[in-house]
Write a protein that holds these residues in place. Structure first.
Motif, mmCIF file in Angstrom:
data_model
loop_
_atom_site.group_PDB
_atom_site.id
_atom_site.type_symbol
_atom_site.label_atom_id
_atom_site.label_comp_id
_atom_site.label_asym_id
_atom_site.label_seq_id
_atom_site.Cartn_x
_atom_site.Cartn_y
_atom_site.Cartn_z
ATOM 1 N N LEU A 269 36.705 -23.993 56.037
ATOM 2 C CA LEU A 269 36.715 -24.385 54.633
ATOM 3 C C LEU A 269 35.451 -25.146 54.270
ATOM 4 C CD1 LEU A 269 40.428 -25.554 54.261
ATOM 5 C CD2 LEU A 269 39.421 -23.423 53.410
ATOM 6 N N GLU A 270 35.031 -26.039 55.149
ATOM 7 C CA GLU A 270 33.800 -26.791 54.904
ATOM 8 C C GLU A 270 32.610 -25.847 54.774
ATOM 9 O OE1 GLU A 270 31.369 -30.522 56.961
ATOM 10 O OE2 GLU A 270 32.594 -29.182 58.197
ATOM 11 N N ASP A 271 32.556 -24.845 55.634
ATOM 12 C CA ASP A 271 31.454 -23.889 55.646
ATOM 13 C C ASP A 271 31.450 -23.020 54.398
ATOM 14 O OD1 ASP A 271 29.229 -22.543 56.744
ATOM 15 O OD2 ASP A 271 30.503 -21.039 57.695
ATOM 16 N N ASN A 272 32.630 -22.678 53.868
ATOM 17 C CA ASN A 272 32.731 -21.750 52.753
ATOM 18 C C ASN A 272 32.773 -22.406 51.381
ATOM 19 O OD1 ASN A 272 33.385 -18.617 53.413
ATOM 20 N ND2 ASN A 272 33.884 -19.935 55.150
ATOM 21 N N TYR A 273 33.281 -23.627 51.304
ATOM 22 C CA TYR A 273 33.444 -24.254 49.998
ATOM 23 C C TYR A 273 32.549 -25.464 49.780
ATOM 24 C CZ TYR A 273 37.289 -21.106 49.389
ATOM 25 O OH TYR A 273 38.021 -19.949 49.250
ATOM 26 N N SER A 274 31.953 -25.954 50.834
ATOM 27 C CA SER A 274 31.057 -27.086 50.722
ATOM 28 C C SER A 274 29.782 -26.750 51.488
ATOM 29 C CB SER A 274 31.731 -28.345 51.275
ATOM 30 O OG SER A 274 30.945 -29.486 51.055
ATOM 31 N N VAL A 275 29.117 -27.752 51.998
ATOM 32 C CA VAL A 275 27.941 -27.561 52.836
ATOM 33 C C VAL A 275 28.062 -28.489 54.031
ATOM 34 C CG1 VAL A 275 25.432 -27.682 53.006
ATOM 35 C CG2 VAL A 275 26.490 -26.987 50.859
ATOM 36 N N SER A 276 27.862 -27.956 55.213
ATOM 37 C CA SER A 276 27.893 -28.777 56.414
ATOM 38 C C SER A 276 26.503 -28.854 57.022
ATOM 39 C CB SER A 276 28.865 -28.188 57.448
ATOM 40 O OG SER A 276 28.795 -28.912 58.655
ATOM 41 N N LEU A 461 33.438 -32.538 47.687
ATOM 42 C CA LEU A 461 32.946 -31.545 48.645
ATOM 43 C C LEU A 461 32.469 -30.270 47.978
ATOM 44 C CD1 LEU A 461 35.574 -31.801 51.518
ATOM 45 C CD2 LEU A 461 33.365 -32.915 51.330
ATOM 46 N N ILE A 462 33.108 -29.842 46.903
ATOM 47 C CA ILE A 462 32.802 -28.531 46.331
ATOM 48 C C ILE A 462 31.923 -28.605 45.091
ATOM 49 C CG2 ILE A 462 34.986 -27.649 47.217
ATOM 50 C CD1 ILE A 462 35.999 -27.557 44.314
ATOM 51 N N SER A 463 31.695 -29.800 44.576
ATOM 52 C CA SER A 463 30.926 -29.951 43.354
ATOM 53 C C SER A 463 29.439 -29.709 43.581
ATOM 54 C CB SER A 463 31.130 -31.359 42.778
ATOM 55 O OG SER A 463 30.207 -31.611 41.738
ATOM 56 N N GLY A 464 28.811 -29.049 42.610
ATOM 57 C CA GLY A 464 27.369 -28.845 42.672
ATOM 58 C C GLY A 464 26.593 -30.130 42.546
ATOM 59 N N SER A 465 27.240 -31.179 42.068
ATOM 60 C CA SER A 465 26.607 -32.491 42.022
ATOM 61 C C SER A 465 27.148 -33.391 43.126
ATOM 62 C CB SER A 465 26.841 -33.144 40.652
ATOM 63 O OG SER A 465 28.230 -33.290 40.398
ATOM 64 N N GLY A 466 27.810 -32.780 44.105
ATOM 65 C CA GLY A 466 28.325 -33.517 45.258
ATOM 66 C C GLY A 466 27.692 -33.019 46.536
ATOM 67 N N PHE A 467 28.513 -32.673 47.488
ATOM 68 C CA PHE A 467 27.999 -32.195 48.769
ATOM 69 C C PHE A 467 27.179 -30.915 48.629
ATOM 70 C CE2 PHE A 467 29.831 -35.466 50.990
ATOM 71 C CZ PHE A 467 29.885 -35.281 52.363
ATOM 72 N N SER A 470 21.753 -29.251 45.795
ATOM 73 C CA SER A 470 20.523 -28.852 46.502
ATOM 74 C C SER A 470 19.554 -30.006 46.627
ATOM 75 C CB SER A 470 19.853 -27.698 45.746
ATOM 76 O OG SER A 470 19.511 -28.102 44.421
ATOM 77 N N LYS A 471 19.888 -31.152 46.041
ATOM 78 C CA LYS A 471 18.990 -32.302 46.060
ATOM 79 C C LYS A 471 19.242 -33.249 47.220
ATOM 80 C CE LYS A 471 18.558 -32.288 41.007
ATOM 81 N NZ LYS A 471 18.737 -33.083 39.772
ATOM 82 N N THR A 472 20.161 -32.875 48.107
ATOM 83 C CA THR A 472 20.457 -33.793 49.202
ATOM 84 C C THR A 472 20.554 -33.055 50.520
ATOM 85 O OG1 THR A 472 21.870 -35.653 49.861
ATOM 86 C CG2 THR A 472 22.979 -33.646 49.083
ATOM 87 N N ASN A 473 20.630 -33.803 51.598
ATOM 88 C CA ASN A 473 20.703 -33.264 52.948
ATOM 89 C C ASN A 473 21.293 -34.336 53.850
ATOM 90 O OD1 ASN A 473 20.300 -31.599 55.232
ATOM 91 N ND2 ASN A 473 18.307 -30.917 54.484
ATOM 92 N N PHE A 474 21.407 -34.029 55.120
ATOM 93 C CA PHE A 474 21.937 -34.972 56.111
ATOM 94 C C PHE A 474 23.291 -35.521 55.638
ATOM 95 C CE2 PHE A 474 17.266 -35.203 56.218
ATOM 96 C CZ PHE A 474 17.040 -34.700 57.489
#
Length: 661
Positions: A269-276, A461-467, A470-474
């Protein structure tokens, strides 16, 4: 010293330390060569979803069930005998019926109770009913298969004549071919989807996942590992441990370890709906680890606890369980972690000081679970307390807000703010200043006062302004706290303090101060930071860099490099005491902490040993592509002394920068 061993990026369980219609034969009889977890075998047969009507027909109805083994916790614990008295329904599963020539002539699905009913053409022909360990519907999308090399879907089968109406009961067993194991894997994935739907009040159903499992087979063979279950990122594949070398009774298996199954599906789920950003690697659940790994594992552990308590309706199932073997051979508990309480815990992973929680997976697990549960928090006790002898010793001004004990010996005691009388069964807990009692444990003085926060967690986790920004990492737990706070959600302040996480919200960026603290040059919009702007206070330890204290002896900074030459200078000063020995490492955004791959430059130069003067360490990493880099300052010496330092890029000072997602 950096390790030169490359880290395989697999999302693994903690137990590691965590075609055609005619092809529906028993997968346990297939002999497949383990080629690769990425192997593209024959395609699955098309999902059987269109029912067929017949003018002259018979009705076949009945129930499909599966048997499990349940974990027990007495003695050494383990997996019990097959629970044949309480089979579970195979819910919402595909049904395909084949004629004697192997052609599908009817399609159906079981309902929420495992019941089914369909018609067959009346006559003398014999048909084979297959209850598939597969569904592609509004409830769940999953296939349980034997291997990527064969892609054979498990099925519970029965041959029937079509001369008359029949009522059937089909049961997949937990012994013999262990077909119940395949359906248990299927059922756990269905449970997760049901939980998320219930929490979000939506029509959520996750995208398709393939779950591979075979009795007696260790999927670790694909990746040169010992017995292990794992999620393979980017391929939407789970691999569930079925045993070792054909043995399912004396070796580690996970087909009835629901914690492991849900945990690995959590990574999906993390891989498909958020970014790990997890770099993978070892995690034992009782020590500091790379903050990205700690977050990913902590979230998967949390999902297990949340789903299992939802299904059972009892907080006593808020635990992480991995068994070894079963009662048909020899069995024991491989691991047991109570997520709801620290009382008597073997794997505690409890931060010893504020800030450590960013690097401890079960601290993150407990933090997230406390945000959703509705248990009075003082009941999440540390243990028993003797009010007569004050054992263990408690004193006002000492403790962590939310710490609690249950009184097992009555008495009167003054812990610093006046005499209090305690009865057996009272709770005593720390409110941040004093130890006070809650006579009935009702939670009237509940310290965090929050529950039901899964929607906030999922939204972050799923928000474009959350996890997913594209403006964040780590990505780590600090980022989750930042996103949740900026979104204006419920205050989690006291929970963060209790679980050892930074909670300086004077500026929201401070929530990421312990890991991936965003920095830039003043000319690029960073805040003005005159003088020495960063401080490290190292702790004595006997381990080398790769196993060093990530919280106390390491600071981590997130730099967005525009491309070109990447040069970082570290200047530091220990005002008094033993002079610190600070080293400097620069990682790209893929490399795991402590491993050579991912390090683009480092310096381990020695200071002169004189406190009060300024030492300089420079790392010139040469030309580097535009991207995200992690600057790591490591304190090898100067134990117990405060050392101030600053970071410089080229000739420009690096300062904290506000995060804007």
């Amino acid at each position: 010293m950096l390790s030169s061993i490359k880290s395989t990026i697999l999302i693994i369980s903690i137990s590691s330390l965590i075609g055609a219609c005619s092809e529906q034969k028993s997968p346990t009889k297939d002999i497949d060569l383990a080629v690769s977890p990425e192997f593209k075998g024959p395609p699955e047969p098309e999902y059987c979803k269109t029912a067929t009507s017949y003018t002259s027909s018979v009705t076949i109805s009945g129930t499909a069930k599966f048997v499990v083994r349940k974990a027990f916790f007495t003695g050494g614990g383990g997996l019990s005998a097959a629970d044949t008295a309480n089979p579970k329904p195979i819910r919402y599963a595909e049904i395909r019926v084949l004629n004697s020539g192997g052609t599908a002539i009817q399609c159906a699905e079981t309902d929420g109770s495992g019941n089914f009913s369909f018609v067959l053409p009346k006559g003398s022909d014999s048909f084979t009913i297959h209850i598939m360990a597969r569904a592609e519907n509004s409830k769940v999308k999953v296939s349980v298969l034997n291997s990527p090399e064969s892609n054979t879907i498990y099925s519970l089968s029965k041959s029937v004549p079509a001369s008359t109406n029949q009522v059937l009961t089909l049961t997949a067993q937990a012994t013999g071919d262990i077909l119940g194991g395949a359906f248990n894997i299927y059922d756990q994935i269905l449970n997760v989807n049901e939980y998320i739907r219930q929490q979000l009040s939506s029509n959520f159903v996750a995208t398709k996942v393939q779950a591979y499992w075979k009795p007696g087979f260790n999927p670790g063979d694909y990746v040169e590992s010992g017995p292990v279950s794992f999620y393979y990122p980017g391929f939407d594949r789970l691999f569930i441990l079925g045993g070792v070398n054909g043995d399912t009774d004396y070796t580690d298996t996970d087909h009835f370890d629901n914690s492991i199954i849900v945990h690995e599906y959590g990574h999906f789920l993390e891989d498909n709906y958020s970014v790990s950003n997890s770099p993978g690697g070892a995690h034992y659940g009782n020590g500091q680890i790379d903050a990205r790994l700690a977050w990913s594992e902590g979230f998967a552990n949390f999902l297990n606890a949340a789903v299992r308590t939802y299904i059972s309706g009892s907080s006593t199932d808020a635990n992480y369980v991995d068994t070894f073997g079963n009662s048909s051979g020899s069995t024991r508990l491989g691991i047991f972690v109570d997520v709801e309480s620290y009382e008597g815990c073997v794997v505690c992973d409890r931060p010893s000081e504020n800030g450590e929680g960013h690097f401890r997976e079960f601290a993150i697990t407990r933090f997230l679970y406390d945000a959703i549960d509705d248990t009075a928090d003082e009941i999440d006790k540390l243990g028993n307390w003797n009010a007569t002898t004050n054992n263990p010793s408690l004193a006002d001004g000492t403790g962590r807000e939310g710490d609690s004990y249950i009184v097992t010996v009555a008495g009167t005691n003054d812990l610093g703010s006046g005499s209090q009388t305690f009865s057996v069964g009272d709770y005593i807990y720390y409110n941040g200043t004093t130890w006070i009692k809650d006579a009935d444990g009702s939670g009237g003085t509940k310290f965090d006062n929050i529950s039901g926060m899964f929607p906030e967690i999922w939204s972050a986790l799923i928000s474009g302004s959350g996890f997913k920004s594209s403006k964040t990492n780590f990505r780590d737990i600090g980022l989750l706290n930042f996103v949740e706070t900026v979104a204006g959600g419920t205050s989690w302040t006291k929970l963060r303090v209790f679980h050892g996480m930074n909670d300086d919200t004077s500026n929201n960026r401070e929530l990421r101060r312990e890991y991936a603290y965003y920095i830039d040059t003043i000319s690029n919009g960073a805040d003005n930071c005159s003088g020495q702007n960063f401080t490290i206070y190292p702790k004595s330890e006997s381990k080398d860099y790769t196993e060093s204290n990530l919280f106390r002896n390491n600071d981590f900074f997130y730099l967005q490099h525009p491309g070109g030459n990447l040069s970082i200078t570290l200047k530091y000063k220990t005002a008094s005491g033993t002079e610190a020995n600070l080293d400097l490492y620069i990682y790209d955004d893929k490399g795991p902490f402590g491993f050579a791959n991912g390090v683009v430059g480092y310096s381990t130069s020695f200071p002169n040993g004189t406190s009060g003067d300024t030492e300089t360490v420079t790392v010139n990493a040469g030309t580097q592509a535009a991207g995200d880099y992690l600057i790591n300052v490591y304190a090898l010496g100067g134990i117990g002394s405060t050392t101030n330092f600053e970071l410089i890029s080229g000739s420009k000072k690096l300062c904290p920068k506000n995060i804007s997602l």
